[in-house]
Scaffold this motif. Structure first.
Motif, PDB file in Angstrom:
ATOM      1  N   ARG A   5      42.298   6.627  26.900  1.00 28.73           N
ATOM      2  CA  ARG A   5      42.511   7.221  28.218  1.00 28.73           C
ATOM      3  C   ARG A   5      41.708   8.511  28.404  1.00 28.73           C
ATOM      4  N   LEU A   6      41.451   9.204  27.319  1.00 29.64           N
ATOM      5  CA  LEU A   6      40.677  10.445  27.409  1.00 29.64           C
ATOM      6  C   LEU A   6      39.185  10.214  27.145  1.00 29.64           C
ATOM      7  N   ALA A   7      38.797   8.959  26.995  1.00 32.23           N
ATOM      8  CA  ALA A   7      37.404   8.635  26.664  1.00 32.23           C
ATOM      9  C   ALA A   7      36.389   9.216  27.639  1.00 32.23           C
ATOM     10  N   PRO A   8      36.651   9.247  28.961  1.00 29.47           N
ATOM     11  CA  PRO A   8      35.638   9.808  29.867  1.00 29.47           C
ATOM     12  C   PRO A   8      35.261  11.249  29.522  1.00 29.47           C
ATOM     13  N   VAL A   9      36.233  12.036  29.081  1.00 30.13           N
ATOM     14  CA  VAL A   9      35.936  13.417  28.689  1.00 30.13           C
ATOM     15  C   VAL A   9      35.166  13.436  27.380  1.00 30.13           C
ATOM     16  N   GLY A  10      35.574  12.600  26.419  1.00 27.70           N
ATOM     17  CA  GLY A  10      34.891  12.538  25.136  1.00 27.70           C
ATOM     18  C   GLY A  10      33.442  12.095  25.277  1.00 27.70           C
ATOM     19  N   VAL A  11      33.201  11.104  26.123  1.00 30.27           N
ATOM     20  CA  VAL A  11      31.834  10.616  26.336  1.00 30.27           C
ATOM     21  C   VAL A  11      30.988  11.710  26.981  1.00 30.27           C
ATOM     22  N   CYS A  12      31.583  12.433  27.917  1.00 26.87           N
ATOM     23  CA  CYS A  12      30.868  13.537  28.576  1.00 26.87           C
ATOM     24  C   CYS A  12      30.439  14.580  27.542  1.00 26.87           C
ATOM     25  N   SER A 186      43.641  21.285  31.025  1.00 29.73           N
ATOM     26  CA  SER A 186      44.830  20.528  30.629  1.00 29.73           C
ATOM     27  C   SER A 186      45.279  19.595  31.745  1.00 29.73           C
ATOM     28  N   THR A 187      45.114  20.019  32.998  1.00 29.41           N
ATOM     29  CA  THR A 187      45.485  19.173  34.132  1.00 29.41           C
ATOM     30  C   THR A 187      44.632  17.913  34.176  1.00 29.41           C
ATOM     31  N   ILE A 188      43.344  18.060  33.903  1.00 33.12           N
ATOM     32  CA  ILE A 188      42.460  16.883  33.862  1.00 33.12           C
ATOM     33  C   ILE A 188      42.966  15.887  32.815  1.00 33.12           C
ATOM     34  N   LEU A 189      43.320  16.394  31.633  1.00 32.98           N
ATOM     35  CA  LEU A 189      43.822  15.506  30.580  1.00 32.98           C
ATOM     36  C   LEU A 189      45.163  14.898  30.977  1.00 32.98           C
ATOM     37  N   TYR A 190      45.991  15.661  31.673  1.00 31.15           N
ATOM     38  CA  TYR A 190      47.303  15.167  32.106  1.00 31.15           C
ATOM     39  C   TYR A 190      47.130  13.986  33.061  1.00 31.15           C
ATOM     40  N   VAL A 191      46.274  14.138  34.060  1.00 31.69           N
ATOM     41  CA  VAL A 191      46.136  13.061  35.038  1.00 31.69           C
ATOM     42  C   VAL A 191      45.464  11.841  34.426  1.00 31.69           C
ATOM     43  N   LEU A 192      44.583  12.048  33.443  1.00 33.84           N
ATOM     44  CA  LEU A 192      43.961  10.896  32.780  1.00 33.84           C
ATOM     45  C   LEU A 192      44.977  10.117  31.961  1.00 33.84           C
ATOM     46  N   ASP A 193      45.855  10.825  31.250  1.00 39.65           N
ATOM     47  CA  ASP A 193      46.829  10.176  30.382  1.00 39.65           C
ATOM     48  C   ASP A 193      48.106   9.803  31.118  1.00 39.65           C
ATOM     49  N   ASP A 196      52.279  14.596  29.586  1.00 38.33           N
ATOM     50  CA  ASP A 196      51.944  15.922  29.069  1.00 38.33           C
ATOM     51  C   ASP A 196      51.512  15.886  27.605  1.00 38.33           C
ATOM     52  N   GLN A 197      51.353  14.706  27.017  1.00 39.52           N
ATOM     53  CA  GLN A 197      51.027  14.633  25.592  1.00 39.52           C
ATOM     54  C   GLN A 197      49.708  15.324  25.232  1.00 39.52           C
ATOM     55  N   PRO A 198      48.630  15.184  26.041  1.00 42.75           N
ATOM     56  CA  PRO A 198      47.362  15.771  25.594  1.00 42.75           C
ATOM     57  C   PRO A 198      47.097  17.185  26.087  1.00 42.75           C
ATOM     58  N   ILE A 199      48.057  17.835  26.743  1.00 43.41           N
ATOM     59  CA  ILE A 199      47.728  19.101  27.404  1.00 43.41           C
ATOM     60  C   ILE A 199      47.523  20.251  26.418  1.00 43.41           C
ATOM     61  N   ASN A 200      47.928  20.089  25.149  1.00 38.42           N
ATOM     62  CA  ASN A 200      47.661  21.128  24.150  1.00 38.42           C
ATOM     63  C   ASN A 200      46.235  21.054  23.596  1.00 38.42           C
TER      64      ASN A 200
END
Length: 795
Positions: A5-12, A186-193, A196-200
């Motif tokens: 789910r967070l792959a778009p950020v990782g690829v960027c 953190s909000t970007i990660l929240y909406v992707l996932d 609230d798991q990835p916000i840290n």
């Protein structure tokens, strides 16, 4: 699944890293993977903030829009790489004459690792292992720090709910006014996932990136020192120092909580370290547009994350412009100034304008800023405040040593002529329930999660003594003096508070390359290994024994929801009952009246965990955010009061007509946690909590504080147990307990009338239904509650 789910950020990030690698291959920037990593972090951070701001402008900050935007950016970057830099990619992949591809890249990495001596390899290996541990904890830990639960995460939840970064009504203006950079990521990660798991993770990534960049800065400073002074700093020692700096940053005691929470201080420290590094590189190559751009973006992202970046960055920027002016490099100076202005405006103007619209000031309410700034400046006040800041780190495992250090602090402050506990130099805390007072720390307590003290502070002090013998007319001296100037400026400008160590994190991170160079220059590698082990052990002790951390043993037995309540476990059952009632009544919006610094985050958690899809909005706010949204009151509205007593009203204009309100108390007799619902019948009920249907009614007898054992009072309490539809409960037994007096009332034969003697103004009535309730009667309430008192007659 989280990684997918967070792959778009990782690829960027990976594509930005690849572009930086190509720039290194073309000798546009220094060839070093740590520098590529830093450029990738800067680019990715900038992209995330721009995406959030653009989506917010159209009220479209949601998963679909963010995902499409990120994939669009990824596609654009990929086209740029493939279309423009095919030859560079071919050169990167075809490493060496024999073979190529990924296998060749792996072989290069193995070769570089093999070139490190054994102590250096151990430092990096231990550091990366510890960073991985922190990453795992960060990805699993729910928000547990008080600031995160009262400020950082609630603003994320409001943004996600509104699909916008626009201001919202709140009793805690920090959620609206403070710099939003870290929370936007953190909000970007929240909406992707979708949770609230990835916000840290942004904070954890900041810790890792700071450690990687500190390693690079250490080698850079050692190299420049040798070039400038002619004093050889052996390459092996430089690499050892770099590995030591890497581990030192990861084990900064105050940074550990940052790595596994949504606190933003380490994110700001990362941008500040990037700024410091890029200024040094820019001074070496003043025509390099990459370094100039990196300086500008680092400053802009730092300010967007924490406004204290203005203070920490000032000495570096002032020094750069001064040096450029002395060298008469006016073109490069103007270029850098233009880039800085554009970048700072691009990333900060949106939230500055939002603040100006709400508060009339770009940084938020002027009175809040004034509360944190010293009222005047003079040498005696400034020196005294610097010593107060340093006093935070006098704690040691030895009570005697700590006492001696505290005594030294007292003596040094007295020499300035200022009082140690100068009230004008202490932040006037805005919480009406707590006043700040200056206090020197006691000895460190492992059981409280203090470890054996702040080893990083002791190492900085030791390195300062070592560096005195170093010539300072070089990059090393520039770097050290800029850090000291920033730290002294911070201490002089801001008032003292117990949590100043959070602001100091930036300076701890900046100082670690100096610490590593200083100690490696004069001690053997075995001693460096011993210091590294000590830092690591101290970090494990802090993580393992701190009562608020997620790795503390008792918390391992708690659910994620229980852990999110932390020290507020007494509120969990009332909030669960409140959430159940809101859902059972089909409410689609919640209007929340919450006293500042109260724990409304727990209600968000309980509602979201139980599938609530409606909105949560604060109302009855008395600060500048009050006019932002007009409360929408309908027949499906729940009005919730936390820490505030509900207004004394029985009706509300709902859908153009008057309708009665039912007030339900969930904690306390007077409504420490209460709600009002549109209902066909008015009244005041108390909710019985949990499957055992119990409640504790705490109250204070009004209009007197003279009740004592010698002058007792008699109070009378009555109520009627009812089901959720208001029907009387008859087939049950209600147990009442006051102090040590317990009585059972058969609901089939009598109503509830309790008479008891009170020997103090406050008392608690405990109630519980002895028989389980049938499903159609759950939950149960106490209605028609009446409480009165009179003086007891003397026997």
């Amino acid at each position: 699944m989280l990684l997918i789910r967070l792959a778009p950020v990782g690829v960027c990030f990976l594509l930005c890293f690849l572009l930086a690698r190509i720039a290194g291959g073309r000798n546009k920037i220094v060839r070093d993977w740590r520098l590529y990593w830093t450029f990738a972090a800067l680019a990715t951070g900038a992209i995330l903030i721009l995406i959030a701001e653009i989506a917010s402008a159209f009220d479209s900050l949601d998963r679909a829009v963010v995902t499409v935007a990120l994939f669009g950016v990824d596609a654009a970057l990929l086209c740029l790489v493939v279309g423009k830099f095919k030859a560079d990619i071919r050169e990167i992949l075809l490493v060496g004459k024999e073979g190529g591809g990924v296998g060749a890249l792996i072989q290069v990495v193995k070769t570089e690792i093999a070139e490190l001596d054994r102590p250096t390899r151990w430092l990096y290996g231990l550091g990366f292992g510890f960073a991985l541990l922190l990453g795992i904890i960060s990805s699993q830990a729910p928000p547990f720090v008080w600031d995160c639960k009262t400020y950082h995460v609630p603003r994320i939840l409001n943004w996600v709910q509104d699909k916008s970064l626009r201001p919202f009504p709140t009793s805690d203006i920090r959620r609206v006014a403070y710099a939003p950079g870290a929370e936007i990521m953190s909000t970007i990660l929240y909406v992707l996932d979708g949770s609230d798991q990835p916000i840290n993770l942004p904070s954890w990534f900041a810790v890792l990136t700071s450690a990687i960049l500190a390693s690079f800065v250490t080698e850079l400073l050692a190299k420049l020192f040798s070039e400038r002074t002619g004093r050889e700093f052996p390459h092996e020692k430089a690499r050892l120092a770099a590995g030591f700096a890497f581990l030192l940053v990861l084990t900064i005691p105050e940074g550990l909580i940052q790595a596994i929470s949504t606190e933003n201080d380490f994110v700001a420290a990362m941008w500040n370290l990037s700024l410091a590094c890029m200024t040094i590189l820019f001074l070496r190559d003043k025509k390099n547009i990459f370094y100039a751009s990196a300086v500008a973006v680092s400053l802009a992202l730092g300010i967007c994350t924490k406004v204290t970046t203005f203070i920490s960055a000032a000495p570096f920027l002032a020094s750069v412009f001064a040096v450029m002016a002395l060298r008469r490099s006016y073109d490069s100076t103007l270029k850098l100034a233009a880039l800085v202005l554009v970048a700072v405006a691009l990333f900060n103007a949106p939230w500055w304008m939002r603040n100006y619209d709400v508060f009339g000031h770009i940084l938020g309410p002027a009175n809040v800023s004034a509360e944190n700034v010293n009222p005047s400046f003079s040498p005696d006040r400034d020196i005294a405040n610097i010593i107060r800041n340093l006093s935070i780190y006098t704690s040691t495992p030895s009570a005697t040593v700590t006492k001696v250090l505290n005594k030294a602090v007292s003596v040094l402050v007295s020499l300035t002529g200022r009082p140690l506990a100068d009230p004008s130099s202490i932040v006037p805390y805005r919480d009406p329930h707590q006043a700040l007072e200056f206090a020197l720390p006691g000895p460190s307590d492992i059981g409280e999660g203090n470890g054996i003290g702040n080893i990083s502070a002791w190492l900085i002090f030791g390195s300062a003594l070592i560096l005195v013998r170093f010539p300072m007319r070089n990059a090393l001296g520039f770097y050290a003096l800029a850090i000291c100037a920033g730290f002294f400026l911070l201490c002089s400008y801001l008032r003292w508070q117990p949590w100043l160590f959070r602001y100091h994190i930036t300076y701890f991170v900046l100082a670690m390359p100096l610490v590593a160079i200083a100690f490696v220059s004069c001690v053997r590698s075995a001693f460096i290994a011993a210091l590294a082990a000590l830092c690591m052990v101290n970090s494990i002790l802090i993580l393992g024994f701190n009562t608020g951390y997620p790795v503390y043993a008792p918390f391992l037995k708690l659910t994620r929801e229980q852990h999110q309540f932390g020290s507020n476990q007494n509120l969990r059952r009332p909030y669960i009952a409140l959430a159940e009632d809101i859902l059972r009544r089909g409410c689609t919006n919640v209007l929340l009246d919450c006293e500042t610094y109260n724990f409304d985050y727990g209600l968000w958690v309980c509602l979201k965990d139980r599938g609530y899809l409606g909105t949560i909005t604060e109302f009855m706010v008395t600060n500048q955010t009050a006019p932002l949204i007009e409360p929408d009151v309908t027949s499906k509205t729940a009005m919730v009061f936390i820490g505030n007593i509900p207004p004394n009203r029985l009706a509300e204009d709902i859908d153009g007509r008057m309708q009665p309100l039912l007030e339900v108390v969930y904690l306390g007799y007077f409504g420490n946690v209460a709600a009002q619902y549109p209902s066909t019948f008015p009244g005041k009920w108390c909710r019985l909590l949990g499957p055992e249907n119990s409640a504790e009614l705490s109250f204070t007898l009004s209009q007197t504080d003279a009740i004592t054992p010698d002058k007792p009072a008699k109070f009378e309490f009555s109520c009627k147990p009812v089901s959720s539809d208001g029907l009387p409960l008859t087939n049950n037994v209600l147990r009442l307990a006051v102090d040590n007096h317990v009585g059972d009332v058969d609901l089939r034969t009598r109503t509830i009338d309790l008479t008891a003697i009170a020997t103090q103004p406050s008392a608690v009535i405990r109630t519980v239904l002895l028989d389980p309730l049938p499903t159609n009667s759950y939950p149960a309430y106490l209605s028609d509650m009446k409480l009165s008192w009179d003086w007891a007659k003397k026997p």
